[in-house]
Design an enzyme around this catalytic site. Structure first.
Site, PDB file in Angstrom:
ATOM      1  N   ALA A 107       0.865  -1.168   0.000  1.00 18.25           N
ATOM      2  CA  ALA A 107       0.000   0.000   0.000  1.00 18.25           C
ATOM      3  C   ALA A 107       0.907   1.225   0.000  1.00 18.25           C
ATOM      4  O   ALA A 107       2.076   1.146   0.374  1.00 18.25           O
ATOM      5  CB  ALA A 107      -0.889  -0.016   1.229  1.00 18.25           C
ATOM      6  N   GLY A 162       0.580  -4.944   0.860  1.00 19.86           N
ATOM      7  CA  GLY A 162      -0.578  -4.977  -0.030  1.00 19.86           C
ATOM      8  C   GLY A 162      -0.266  -5.625  -1.374  1.00 19.86           C
ATOM      9  O   GLY A 162      -1.177  -6.161  -2.027  1.00 19.86           O
ATOM     10  N   GLU A 182      -0.691  -9.174  -0.759  1.00 17.86           N
ATOM     11  CA  GLU A 182      -2.122  -9.380  -0.518  1.00 17.86           C
ATOM     12  C   GLU A 182      -2.925  -9.312  -1.812  1.00 17.86           C
ATOM     13  O   GLU A 182      -3.855 -10.095  -2.025  1.00 17.86           O
ATOM     14  CB  GLU A 182      -2.617  -8.346   0.505  1.00 17.86           C
ATOM     15  CG  GLU A 182      -1.981  -8.590   1.886  1.00 17.86           C
ATOM     16  CD  GLU A 182      -2.184  -7.435   2.853  1.00 17.86           C
ATOM     17  OE1 GLU A 182      -1.770  -6.301   2.512  1.00 17.86           O
ATOM     18  OE2 GLU A 182      -2.738  -7.644   3.940  1.00 17.86           O
ATOM     19  N   GLU A 235       4.452  -5.173   7.230  1.00 14.85           N
ATOM     20  CA  GLU A 235       3.706  -4.095   7.905  1.00 14.85           C
ATOM     21  C   GLU A 235       4.147  -3.903   9.347  1.00 14.85           C
ATOM     22  O   GLU A 235       4.151  -2.789   9.872  1.00 14.85           O
ATOM     23  CB  GLU A 235       2.199  -4.382   7.867  1.00 14.85           C
ATOM     24  CG  GLU A 235       1.559  -4.247   6.493  1.00 14.85           C
ATOM     25  CD  GLU A 235       1.548  -5.534   5.691  1.00 14.85           C
ATOM     26  OE1 GLU A 235       2.337  -6.459   5.989  1.00 14.85           O
ATOM     27  OE2 GLU A 235       0.743  -5.609   4.750  1.00 14.85           O
TER      28      GLU A 235
HETATM   29  N1  CAA Z   1       4.628   3.135  -0.698  1.00 19.13           N
HETATM   30  C1  CAA Z   1       5.062   4.284  -1.257  1.00 19.13           C
HETATM   31  N2  CAA Z   1       6.225   4.393  -1.900  1.00 19.13           N
HETATM   32  C2  CAA Z   1       7.007   3.292  -1.978  1.00 19.13           C
HETATM   33  C3  CAA Z   1       6.637   2.064  -1.409  1.00 19.13           C
HETATM   34  C4  CAA Z   1       5.364   2.000  -0.760  1.00 19.13           C
HETATM   35  N3  CAA Z   1       4.892   0.865  -0.218  1.00 19.13           N
HETATM   36  N4  CAA Z   1       7.635   1.166  -1.628  1.00 19.13           N
HETATM   37  C5  CAA Z   1       8.595   1.810  -2.317  1.00 19.13           C
HETATM   38  N5  CAA Z   1       8.230   3.101  -2.528  1.00 19.13           N
HETATM   39  C6  CAA Z   1       8.992   4.145  -3.215  1.00 19.13           C
HETATM   40  C7  CAA Z   1      10.161   4.606  -2.387  1.00 19.13           C
HETATM   41  O1  CAA Z   1       9.741   5.555  -1.421  1.00 19.13           O
HETATM   42  C8  CAA Z   1      11.071   5.188  -3.435  1.00 19.13           C
HETATM   43  O2  CAA Z   1      10.566   6.460  -3.803  1.00 19.13           O
HETATM   44  P1  CAA Z   1      11.581   7.750  -3.868  1.00 19.13           P
HETATM   45  O3  CAA Z   1      12.488   7.386  -5.024  1.00 19.13           O
HETATM   46  O4  CAA Z   1      10.664   8.875  -4.138  1.00 19.13           O
HETATM   47  O5  CAA Z   1      12.292   7.786  -2.564  1.00 19.13           O
HETATM   48  C9  CAA Z   1      10.838   4.264  -4.627  1.00 19.13           C
HETATM   49  O6  CAA Z   1       9.579   3.612  -4.397  1.00 19.13           O
HETATM   50  C10 CAA Z   1      11.892   3.196  -4.770  1.00 19.13           C
HETATM   51  O7  CAA Z   1      11.998   2.493  -3.537  1.00 19.13           O
HETATM   52  P2  CAA Z   1      13.383   2.275  -2.740  1.00 19.13           P
HETATM   53  O8  CAA Z   1      14.319   3.388  -3.032  1.00 19.13           O
HETATM   54  O9  CAA Z   1      13.031   2.019  -1.303  1.00 19.13           O
HETATM   55  O10 CAA Z   1      13.905   0.938  -3.461  1.00 19.13           O
HETATM   56  P3  CAA Z   1      14.911  -0.152  -2.830  1.00 19.13           P
HETATM   57  O11 CAA Z   1      15.280  -1.035  -3.959  1.00 19.13           O
HETATM   58  O12 CAA Z   1      15.958   0.494  -2.022  1.00 19.13           O
HETATM   59  O13 CAA Z   1      13.986  -0.998  -1.805  1.00 19.13           O
HETATM   60  C11 CAA Z   1      12.004  -2.176  -1.100  1.00 19.13           C
HETATM   61  C12 CAA Z   1      12.932  -1.786  -2.272  1.00 19.13           C
HETATM   62  C13 CAA Z   1      12.734  -3.147  -0.138  1.00 19.13           C
HETATM   63  C14 CAA Z   1      10.776  -2.889  -1.690  1.00 19.13           C
HETATM   64  C15 CAA Z   1      11.594  -0.903  -0.320  1.00 19.13           C
HETATM   65  O14 CAA Z   1      11.098   0.047  -1.247  1.00 19.13           O
HETATM   66  C16 CAA Z   1      10.534  -1.112   0.727  1.00 19.13           C
HETATM   67  O15 CAA Z   1      10.822  -1.642   1.805  1.00 19.13           O
HETATM   68  N6  CAA Z   1       9.298  -0.675   0.448  1.00 19.13           N
HETATM   69  C17 CAA Z   1       8.207  -0.706   1.402  1.00 19.13           C
HETATM   70  C18 CAA Z   1       7.692  -2.111   1.616  1.00 19.13           C
HETATM   71  C19 CAA Z   1       6.593  -2.103   2.658  1.00 19.13           C
HETATM   72  O16 CAA Z   1       6.807  -1.793   3.820  1.00 19.13           O
HETATM   73  N7  CAA Z   1       5.367  -2.466   2.235  1.00 19.13           N
HETATM   74  C20 CAA Z   1       4.224  -2.506   3.122  1.00 19.13           C
HETATM   75  C21 CAA Z   1       3.436  -1.242   2.997  1.00 19.13           C
HETATM   76  S1  CAA Z   1       2.115  -1.149   4.173  1.00 19.13           S
HETATM   77  C22 CAA Z   1       0.878  -2.109   3.532  1.00 19.13           C
HETATM   78  O17 CAA Z   1       0.997  -2.651   2.460  1.00 19.13           O
HETATM   79  C23 CAA Z   1      -0.364  -2.210   4.378  1.00 19.13           C
HETATM   80  C24 CAA Z   1      -1.301  -3.300   3.954  1.00 19.13           C
HETATM   81  O18 CAA Z   1      -1.419  -4.327   4.577  1.00 19.13           O
HETATM   82  C25 CAA Z   1      -2.122  -3.167   2.782  1.00 19.13           C
END
Ligand code: CAA
Length: 261
Positions: free
Chosen positions: A67, A112, A115, A135
């Protein structure tokens, strides 16, 4: 071909391909993505010429990294409740769609993203795919079905460990655990998923809808009731023109021609 900002929609004969298209945010699933998918899925479901769908992510890194954290970071708590935040995913993509759809997971499927993939009828993964429910690390818990669908897919031990620690599962472990039906090299993922969807689209359409309903029922009901429902569905399909055609085609050693009636 499409008016959407966050997804691409293409028709490949009777197969619709949805591509999550926010590669700069690793295809994070914002409310805008849900609004676009809701509309696109409704059009797919309503079009009698479309028989199966595939959903994938753009770019070679992510299916969807979850998400949209940036959208959720500043949102007042009461709004999540007032909007019944995340309810639309199950309502509009799972409950509203009787036709089968496949997730082609081409990289990160996190939160998400994992999911959403599990909402599909099955998952085909590329060899670089990885799955996780991180999460917990954000001070929240899964909110789009992860604690329920992951547990049903891979069992308590792995689901509990993944949701409690945020550990990711690679494609090989996902296949071993029954989370995905198949793993294919990344370069072949989309072609394989489309080929599988075409194979489903070539089946009698009422049969594919019935099978989807019955397999999903296995997660909702007792064995006895599920087996009765299966038998009734079988008996109803016996009244269709496609049953007469399918059996005649077998006897005459030719391919069946389906009417969806
Ligand atoms: N939401 C918004 N933006 C996101 C995102 C997310 N879930 N995941 C990645 N991005 C964005 C980053 O902020 C970044 O944007 P900027 O260039 O503007 O900074 C861009 O995508 C590229 O990401 P990274 O620079 O972080 O890429 P990386 O290769 O270093 O890492 C990753 C990859 C490990 C997937 C890392 O991006 C990450 O940990 N992302 C979040 C994963 C996460 O926590 N997901 C759960 C979200 S909560 C949820 O989903 C609730 C639910 O149950 C529905």
């Amino acid at each position: 071909e499409t008016p959407f900002e966050t997804i691409l929609v293409e028709r490949h004969g009777p197969v619709t391909l949805f591509t999550l298209n926010r590669p700069q945010a690793l295809n994070a699933l914002s409310s805008h993505v849900l609004a676009d998918l809701t509309q696109a899925f409704a059009a797919f479901e309503a079009d009698p010429a479309q028989l199966c769908a595939v959903i994938t992510g753009s770019g070679d890194k992510a299916f969807a990294a979850g998400a949209d954290i940036k959208e959720m970071a500043e949102k007042p708590a009461a709004d999540f409740f007032a909007e019944d935040f995340f309810a639309g995913w199950t309502r509009d993509l799972v409950k509203a769609t009787r036709k089968p759809w496949i997730a082609a997971v081409n990289g990160f499927a996190l939160g998400g993203g994992c999911e959403l993939a599990m909402m599909a009828d099955f998952i085909i993964a590329s060899d670089n795919a990885c799955f996780g429910q991180p999460e917990i690390r954000l001070g929240i818990a899964p909110g789009m079905g992860g604690s329920q669908r992951l547990t049903r897919a891979v069992g308590k031990a792995k689901a509990m460990e993944m949701c409690l620690t945020g550990r990711m599962m690679d494609a090989a472990e996902a296949e071993r655990s029954g989370l995905v039906s198949r793993v294919v090299p990344q370069a072949e993922l989309l072609a394989e998923a489309l080929k599988t969807a075409q194979a489903i689209a070539a089946m009698p359409p009422l049969g594919t809808i019935a099978v989807k309903e019955l397999v999903n029922l296995a997660f909702e009901t007792t064995l006895d009731q599920g087996i009765v429902a299966e038998r009734r569905t079988f008996q109803v399909l016996c009244a269709t023109q496609d049953k007469a055609e399918g059996m005649a085609a077998f006897v005459e050693k030719r391919a069946g021609v389906w009417k969806g009636k």
